[in-house]
Design a protein around this motif. Structure first.
Motif, PDB file in Angstrom:
ATOM      1  N   PRO A 118      -9.141 -17.260 -13.088  1.00 20.55           N
ATOM      2  CA  PRO A 118      -7.732 -17.103 -13.474  1.00 20.55           C
ATOM      3  C   PRO A 118      -7.601 -16.230 -14.736  1.00 20.55           C
ATOM      4  N   ARG A 119      -8.616 -16.272 -15.597  1.00 20.66           N
ATOM      5  CA  ARG A 119      -8.531 -15.540 -16.866  1.00 20.66           C
ATOM      6  C   ARG A 119      -9.033 -14.087 -16.718  1.00 20.66           C
ATOM      7  N   LEU A 120     -10.146 -13.918 -15.940  1.00 21.94           N
ATOM      8  CA  LEU A 120     -10.802 -12.601 -15.918  1.00 21.94           C
ATOM      9  C   LEU A 120     -10.429 -11.742 -14.707  1.00 21.94           C
ATOM     10  N   GLY A 121     -10.006 -12.367 -13.635  1.00 28.03           N
ATOM     11  CA  GLY A 121      -9.664 -11.602 -12.425  1.00 28.03           C
ATOM     12  C   GLY A 121     -10.688 -11.814 -11.328  1.00 28.03           C
ATOM     13  N   TYR A 122     -11.008 -10.707 -10.614  1.00 29.54           N
ATOM     14  CA  TYR A 122     -11.903 -10.813  -9.441  1.00 29.54           C
ATOM     15  C   TYR A 122     -13.204 -10.059  -9.692  1.00 29.54           C
ATOM     16  N   LYS A 123     -14.294 -10.660  -9.198  1.00 30.17           N
ATOM     17  CA  LYS A 123     -15.583  -9.942  -9.224  1.00 30.17           C
ATOM     18  C   LYS A 123     -16.109  -9.904  -7.787  1.00 30.17           C
ATOM     19  N   LEU A 124     -16.515  -8.717  -7.351  1.00 26.46           N
ATOM     20  CA  LEU A 124     -17.081  -8.589  -6.002  1.00 26.46           C
ATOM     21  C   LEU A 124     -18.513  -9.117  -6.023  1.00 26.46           C
ATOM     22  N   LEU A 125     -18.798 -10.110  -5.166  1.00 25.43           N
ATOM     23  CA  LEU A 125     -20.142 -10.698  -5.147  1.00 25.43           C
ATOM     24  C   LEU A 125     -21.028 -10.075  -4.072  1.00 25.43           C
ATOM     25  N   SER A 126     -20.475  -9.914  -2.893  1.00 20.72           N
ATOM     26  CA  SER A 126     -21.300  -9.323  -1.824  1.00 20.72           C
ATOM     27  C   SER A 126     -20.429  -8.632  -0.795  1.00 20.72           C
ATOM     28  N   VAL A 127     -21.036  -7.666  -0.173  1.00 20.33           N
ATOM     29  CA  VAL A 127     -20.326  -6.943   0.895  1.00 20.33           C
ATOM     30  C   VAL A 127     -20.927  -7.382   2.229  1.00 20.33           C
ATOM     31  N   PRO A 128     -20.152  -7.368   3.303  1.00 16.56           N
ATOM     32  CA  PRO A 128     -20.689  -7.847   4.576  1.00 16.56           C
ATOM     33  C   PRO A 128     -21.690  -6.864   5.165  1.00 16.56           C
ATOM     34  N   ASP A 129     -22.662  -7.397   5.882  1.00 16.01           N
ATOM     35  CA  ASP A 129     -23.558  -6.485   6.588  1.00 16.01           C
ATOM     36  C   ASP A 129     -23.075  -6.325   8.022  1.00 16.01           C
ATOM     37  N   THR A 130     -21.785  -6.242   8.157  1.00 16.60           N
ATOM     38  CA  THR A 130     -21.227  -5.967   9.481  1.00 16.60           C
ATOM     39  C   THR A 130     -20.527  -4.623   9.380  1.00 16.60           C
ATOM     40  N   LEU A 131     -20.399  -3.972  10.494  1.00 16.72           N
ATOM     41  CA  LEU A 131     -19.753  -2.665  10.482  1.00 16.72           C
ATOM     42  C   LEU A 131     -18.247  -2.840  10.588  1.00 16.72           C
ATOM     43  N   GLN A 132     -17.540  -2.302   9.640  1.00 12.14           N
ATOM     44  CA  GLN A 132     -16.078  -2.349   9.658  1.00 12.14           C
ATOM     45  C   GLN A 132     -15.557  -0.929   9.819  1.00 12.14           C
ATOM     46  N   PRO A 133     -14.454  -0.751  10.543  1.00 10.07           N
ATOM     47  CA  PRO A 133     -13.897   0.595  10.647  1.00 10.07           C
ATOM     48  C   PRO A 133     -13.687   1.229   9.272  1.00 10.07           C
ATOM     49  N   SER A 134     -13.312   0.396   8.283  1.00 11.78           N
ATOM     50  CA  SER A 134     -13.038   0.972   6.950  1.00 11.78           C
ATOM     51  C   SER A 134     -14.315   1.481   6.285  1.00 11.78           C
ATOM     52  N   ASP A 135     -15.480   0.833   6.576  1.00 13.45           N
ATOM     53  CA  ASP A 135     -16.746   1.325   5.996  1.00 13.45           C
ATOM     54  C   ASP A 135     -17.035   2.731   6.510  1.00 13.45           C
ATOM     55  N   ILE A 136     -16.818   2.905   7.811  1.00 14.49           N
ATOM     56  CA  ILE A 136     -17.102   4.211   8.414  1.00 14.49           C
ATOM     57  C   ILE A 136     -16.066   5.225   7.927  1.00 14.49           C
ATOM     58  N   ALA A 137     -14.790   4.796   7.943  1.00 18.70           N
ATOM     59  CA  ALA A 137     -13.708   5.719   7.567  1.00 18.70           C
ATOM     60  C   ALA A 137     -13.897   6.245   6.148  1.00 18.70           C
ATOM     61  N   SER A 138     -14.382   5.394   5.244  1.00 16.76           N
ATOM     62  CA  SER A 138     -14.480   5.845   3.852  1.00 16.76           C
ATOM     63  C   SER A 138     -15.594   6.877   3.668  1.00 16.76           C
ATOM     64  N   LEU A 139     -16.496   6.996   4.646  1.00  9.32           N
ATOM     65  CA  LEU A 139     -17.606   7.953   4.521  1.00  9.32           C
ATOM     66  C   LEU A 139     -17.435   9.181   5.418  1.00  9.32           C
ATOM     67  N   LEU A 140     -16.412   9.155   6.262  1.00  6.88           N
ATOM     68  CA  LEU A 140     -16.247  10.229   7.259  1.00  6.88           C
ATOM     69  C   LEU A 140     -15.862  11.558   6.633  1.00  6.88           C
TER      70      LEU A 140
END
Ligand code: BTN
Length: 329
Positions: free
Chosen positions: A54-76
């Motif tokens: 609540p004080r600091l916000g969000y921290k990304l801990l891990s990314v999925p090892d599944t293929l998402q359209p957005s993963d591909i789209a961001s590298l296209l």
């Protein structure tokens, strides 16, 4: 939505192991804090994990090892290929999904990717081993403006594109092409390509380019009988492969080589294929209605056939449907 997810991922990616406060994210992405919360929930559904303070916000801990359209789209970096992506958890074969989608109007460049295939198929009626999350199993819809009899060129072109993409994304390995389009490392297969086309007479309507790449499989992921003849990029390089990056690079190479083919014909593709081929200089057996023969592979002809030099010095060209190859997945 997809765009905002990508921007959020990029923001967290630029600040690894750090908390980003709601107000900081909102300032950088010009969205409300409520919208951020919604996008974070959507990312969680995709398999991303966050720590929320609540004080600091969000921290990304891990990314999925599944293929998402957005993963591909961001590298296209392509113009057309892969601009529409459908990702599935499990399918019978991505080829079947692609045929169905194209008949329902899917446009040129539509890509179908699955985490697992129950009945993945290879050339010559073979099965393609497709364990969950370990490989790339994809099918691409293309509608090239060429007559049907030119499609063998695209078979060879796709192999060159895949070979280049793998060398770029996994520079530790150097695959070679076994005619017409298998990729091997030290004699073991790492990927295969299956082109299925639909045509009326000479009029090609579409091609589904199916590609299977053994990325992160380990020894225990293979059935015993495949181990002597199959390997994976992970087993050869010792590194996990970023599947989205390899897909994006393959699509780019394919698009660039296809543009080259359309402007300059098969000549440059033939040169590139021959430069990466492991088949040339090797003995190849084949058969046709006139009988069986064996010869040394010396190159490709103008139509993408493999030219063999027989024992008596005569040249004989074989086409992919007739070749008898040994050892496949
Ligand atoms: C071969 O080497 O014989 C070709 C293998 C092609 C396998 C891919 S995996 C994705 C696509 N879906 C399938 O069912 N087959 C292709």
């Amino acid at each position: 939505m997809v765009l905002m997810k990508e921007r959020l991922i990029a923001l967290f990616g630029a600040a690894p192991d750090e908390y980003l406060s709601g107000s900081e994210i909102s300032r950088q992405l010009h969205v409300s804090r409520t919208a951020i919360w919604k996008h974070i929930q959507a990312l969680k559904e995709d398999g991303y994990t966050f720590e929320a303070s609540p004080r600091l916000g969000y921290k990304l801990l891990s990314v999925p090892d599944t293929l998402q359209p957005s993963d591909i789209a961001s590298l296209l970096r392509t113009k057309t290929l892969g601009r529409t992506v459908h990702c599935y958890e499990e399918v019978d074969s991505t080829q079947n999904i692609a045929h169905r989608l194209v008949q329902a109007g899917a446009e040129e460049g539509t890509l179908i990717v699955a985490e697992r295939q129950t009945t993945g198929r290879g050339r010559l009626g073979r099965h393609w081993h497709s364990p969950k999350g370990k490989g790339i199993y994809m099918s691409l819809v293309v509608k090239p403006d060429i007559p049907l009899h030119m499609t063998p060129h695209l078979t060879l072109l796709a192999a060159v594109a895949l070979c280049r993409a793998i060398r770029r994304v996994v520079p530790e390995v150097s695959p070679g092409i076994k005619w017409p389009n298998d990729l091997l490392i030290d004699g073991k297969k790492i990927s295969g390509i299956l082109l299925e086309s639909s045509a009326e007479n000479e009029n090609l309507q579409y091609i589904i380019t199916g590609v299977g790449i053994s990325c992160n499989l380990q020894k225990e992921d293979y059935p015993e009988e495949l181990l002597p003849k199959a390997t994976s990029l992970y087993m050869e390089s010792g590194k996990r492969v970023d599947r989205a990056a390899l897909i994006a690079e393959f699509l780019l190479q394919l698009e660039e080589l296809f543009d080259l083919y359309m402007s300059q014909g098969f000549g440059p593709i033939r040169t590139l294929w021959e430069a990466s081929a492991v088949t040339l200089g090797q003995s190849v057996r084949s058969s046709d209605p006139n009988g069986e023969y064996e010869g040394t592979a010396v190159g490709l002809n103008d139509w993408g056939g493999l030219v063999l030099k027989l024992a008596d010095g005569t040249l004989k060209t074989i086409y992919s449907a007739n070749a008898r190859e040994s050892g496949h997945m």
